[in-house]
Design a protein around this motif. Structure first.
Motif, mmCIF file in Angstrom:
data_model
loop_
_atom_site.group_PDB
_atom_site.id
_atom_site.type_symbol
_atom_site.label_atom_id
_atom_site.label_comp_id
_atom_site.label_asym_id
_atom_site.label_seq_id
_atom_site.Cartn_x
_atom_site.Cartn_y
_atom_site.Cartn_z
ATOM 1 N N UNK A 324 44.907 38.219 26.864
ATOM 2 C CA UNK A 324 44.411 37.840 28.183
ATOM 3 C C UNK A 324 45.006 38.789 29.207
ATOM 4 N N UNK A 325 44.154 39.369 30.064
ATOM 5 C CA UNK A 325 44.610 40.335 31.046
ATOM 6 C C UNK A 325 45.537 39.731 32.088
ATOM 7 N N UNK A 326 46.376 40.564 32.678
ATOM 8 C CA UNK A 326 47.322 40.062 33.673
ATOM 9 C C UNK A 326 46.631 39.687 34.981
ATOM 10 N N UNK A 327 45.365 40.106 35.163
ATOM 11 C CA UNK A 327 44.613 39.787 36.380
ATOM 12 C C UNK A 327 43.440 38.859 36.086
ATOM 13 N N UNK A 328 43.590 38.004 35.070
ATOM 14 C CA UNK A 328 42.539 37.055 34.703
ATOM 15 C C UNK A 328 42.503 35.927 35.735
ATOM 16 N N UNK A 329 41.366 35.777 36.427
ATOM 17 C CA UNK A 329 41.250 34.781 37.484
ATOM 18 C C UNK A 329 40.718 33.454 36.968
ATOM 19 N N UNK A 330 40.272 33.403 35.714
ATOM 20 C CA UNK A 330 39.726 32.176 35.157
ATOM 21 C C UNK A 330 40.843 31.260 34.660
ATOM 22 N N UNK A 331 41.827 31.825 33.971
ATOM 23 C CA UNK A 331 42.911 31.019 33.424
ATOM 24 C C UNK A 331 44.250 31.224 34.114
ATOM 25 N N UNK A 332 44.279 32.050 35.165
ATOM 26 C CA UNK A 332 45.523 32.276 35.896
ATOM 27 C C UNK A 332 45.262 32.112 37.387
ATOM 28 N N UNK A 333 46.011 31.257 38.051
ATOM 29 C CA UNK A 333 45.833 31.041 39.484
ATOM 30 C C UNK A 333 46.081 32.328 40.255
ATOM 31 N N UNK A 334 45.197 32.600 41.221
ATOM 32 C CA UNK A 334 45.276 33.797 42.068
ATOM 33 C C UNK A 334 45.240 35.081 41.248
ATOM 34 N N UNK A 335 44.617 35.006 40.061
ATOM 35 C CA UNK A 335 44.468 36.179 39.185
ATOM 36 C C UNK A 335 45.803 36.842 38.900
ATOM 37 N N UNK A 336 46.855 36.038 38.771
ATOM 38 C CA UNK A 336 48.192 36.553 38.496
ATOM 39 C C UNK A 336 48.775 35.779 37.321
ATOM 40 N N UNK A 337 48.782 36.418 36.154
ATOM 41 C CA UNK A 337 49.194 35.712 34.939
ATOM 42 C C UNK A 337 50.691 35.772 34.680
ATOM 43 N N UNK A 338 51.355 36.764 35.256
ATOM 44 C CA UNK A 338 52.764 36.903 34.960
ATOM 45 C C UNK A 338 52.988 37.521 33.592
ATOM 46 N N UNK A 339 54.200 37.401 33.094
ATOM 47 C CA UNK A 339 54.552 37.997 31.817
ATOM 48 C C UNK A 339 55.614 37.129 31.156
ATOM 49 N N UNK A 340 55.824 37.353 29.867
ATOM 50 C CA UNK A 340 56.885 36.640 29.183
ATOM 51 C C UNK A 340 56.594 35.178 28.940
ATOM 52 N N UNK A 341 57.656 34.381 28.799
ATOM 53 C CA UNK A 341 57.533 32.995 28.369
ATOM 54 C C UNK A 341 56.789 32.106 29.359
ATOM 55 N N UNK A 342 56.738 32.516 30.637
ATOM 56 C CA UNK A 342 56.067 31.690 31.642
ATOM 57 C C UNK A 342 54.577 31.984 31.760
ATOM 58 N N UNK A 343 54.092 32.983 31.082
ATOM 59 C CA UNK A 343 52.687 33.365 31.189
ATOM 60 C C UNK A 343 51.805 32.373 30.445
ATOM 61 N N UNK A 344 50.544 32.208 30.879
ATOM 62 C CA UNK A 344 49.617 31.338 30.150
ATOM 63 C C UNK A 344 49.433 31.764 28.701
ATOM 64 N N UNK A 345 49.544 33.075 28.456
ATOM 65 C CA UNK A 345 49.394 33.565 27.087
ATOM 66 C C UNK A 345 50.492 32.997 26.187
ATOM 67 N N UNK A 346 51.745 33.076 26.665
ATOM 68 C CA UNK A 346 52.856 32.556 25.874
ATOM 69 C C UNK A 346 52.774 31.043 25.743
#
Length: 392
Positions: A324-346
């Motif tokens: 999932x891209x770091x600028x995904x606006x569908x699953x990340x608020x404000x198109x900011x997914x973050x990184x590491x353990x706090x990211x939606x991906x993790x």
């Protein structure tokens, strides 16, 4: 531990070495693709949503508000009703251009997201998309020796179009996917081909269906690749209104005039860009234009039922790889997914507690349309490296 961003050459080289060392390769000319219409019968219990009989389908605001209410209503449990599907799933099956001995009985099954059909996996064109094979997931897999099946989900493309509210929901679509997997393993989906292992590759809503299949039928799938995927429906609902959803039949009667009102499209070009495409400069404008011009449909029932697919899969042991891209606006608020353990991906890995391995890759600058960004080739390489490392 998550993968970290490195150069494409660093990914492709180890993958090529791994393939060469582990398998005997025999090249042929090109992937050979066949159009199929696969008959499917499936049953499930779908939710009964309170859709107002006087819903104003001419109002994107009214449609968006209803969807937001249904997605965000975590308290209400909607009643269930037995529902069935009898129809065809249209698909393109491709034999790979490279033959890898231990992959002849493995197939990658592609499940697209909303307003997309099987052409998403070919780079928006068949047999070649924009810029040839630059954005073709099928082509990349073919070069690694994987047979592939790219389908039109029910309700899109050339597949049977069921009722978009009462039938086209997560539960019934997952049941259709289950029956399709059983047909692939039985040799009745692709004439003359039996596949003992199925790799599920999803995008967006397709990834949600993969999650549902892991939950409901944990023995179906040997490995999951879930792209454009996250764990929360809050951002899904929050930014949907900008797309100005409208009935497909009124938006483009030439293409969709025969469809019921519950089949929707995104009518706003700026809204679709903001919701699905992320940061300017991370994609080719010509690819965006073609995607907007050729968009398919989404059923109102799909959007309303999406939360039903985002559940823990307590018995699935299959490896899972999330892109999932770091600028995904569908699953990340404000198109900011973050990184590491706090990211939606993790966080998504928590839905697969018994997975042999769950890992993820976050392509930088990339929005929701993972396979159609400049980073596509790197995303393809990452997930194929993961599959190779896990015995596929």
């Amino acid at each position: 531990m998550a993968y970290h961003l490195t150069s494409l050459s660093n990914i492709l080289s180890p993958l090529s070495l791994l393939l060469t060392a582990s398998f005997s390769l025999f090249t042929s000319a090109n992937p050979t693709c066949t159009y199929l219409e696969i008959p499917i019968h499936a049953t499930a219990s779908n939710e009964v949503f309170p859709i107002p009989t006087d819903l104003d389908y001419t109002s994107p605001a009214a449609i968006s508000a209803l969807i937001q209410t249904l997605i965000g209503d975590a308290v209400t449990t909607f009643p269930l009703k037995p529902t069935s599907f009898d129809g065809i799933v249209a698909a393109r099956y491709c034999d790979p251009e490279v033959v890898v001995a231990n992959r002849s009985d493995v197939i990658q099954l592609y499940m697209s997201g909303v307003t997309e059909n099987n052409l998403y996996w070919f780079g928006l064109g068949y047999p070649n998309g924009i810029d040839g094979d630059m954005y073709s997931t099928v082509d990349f897999a073919s070069k690694q020796g994987y047979p592939t099946l790219a389908i039109d989900r029910i309700g899109v493309g050339n597949s049977t179009h069921p009722d978009p509210i009462t039938e086209q929901q997560v539960n019934l679509e997952e049941a259709v996917s289950h029956e399709l997997v059983m047909a692939l393993k039985a040799g009745t989906a692709v004439p003359g081909k039996v596949f003992n292992r199925v790799i599920f590759v999803g995008h967006s809503y397709g990834s949600v269906l993969g999650n549902a299949q892991a939950t409901n039928h944990p023995d179906d799938i040997a490995a999951f690749v879930l792209t454009g995927y996250g764990v929360s429906t809050i951002p899904v609902a929050a930014d949907l209104p900008q797309t100005l959803p409208l009935p497909a039949q009124t938006y483009d009667p030439g293409r969709f005039g025969s469809l019921q009102l519950g089949y929707l499209v995104t009518s706003s070009k700026p809204g679709r860009r903001g919701y699905l495409w992320g940061r300017p400069g991370s994609y080719d404008e010509a690819v965006f234009e073609k995607d907007f011009d050729d968009e398919d449909v989404v059923g109102l029932g799909e959007l309303a039922s999406i939360a039903g697919g985002l559940k823990e899969a307590p018995d699935s042991t299959a490896p899972v790889f999330i892109v999932t891209g770091d600028a995904d606006d569908v699953f990340c608020l404000l198109a900011t997914c973050g990184d590491g353990a706090s990211s939606p991906q993790a966080q998504a890995c928590s839905l697969f507690p018994k997975s042999e391995k769950c890992d993820y890759f976050i392509p930088q600058g990339t929005g929701h349309m993972v396979s159609l960004h400049y980073s596509a080739q790197e995303s393809f390489a990452r997930y194929h490296a993961f599959l190779a490392e896990n015995g596929f």
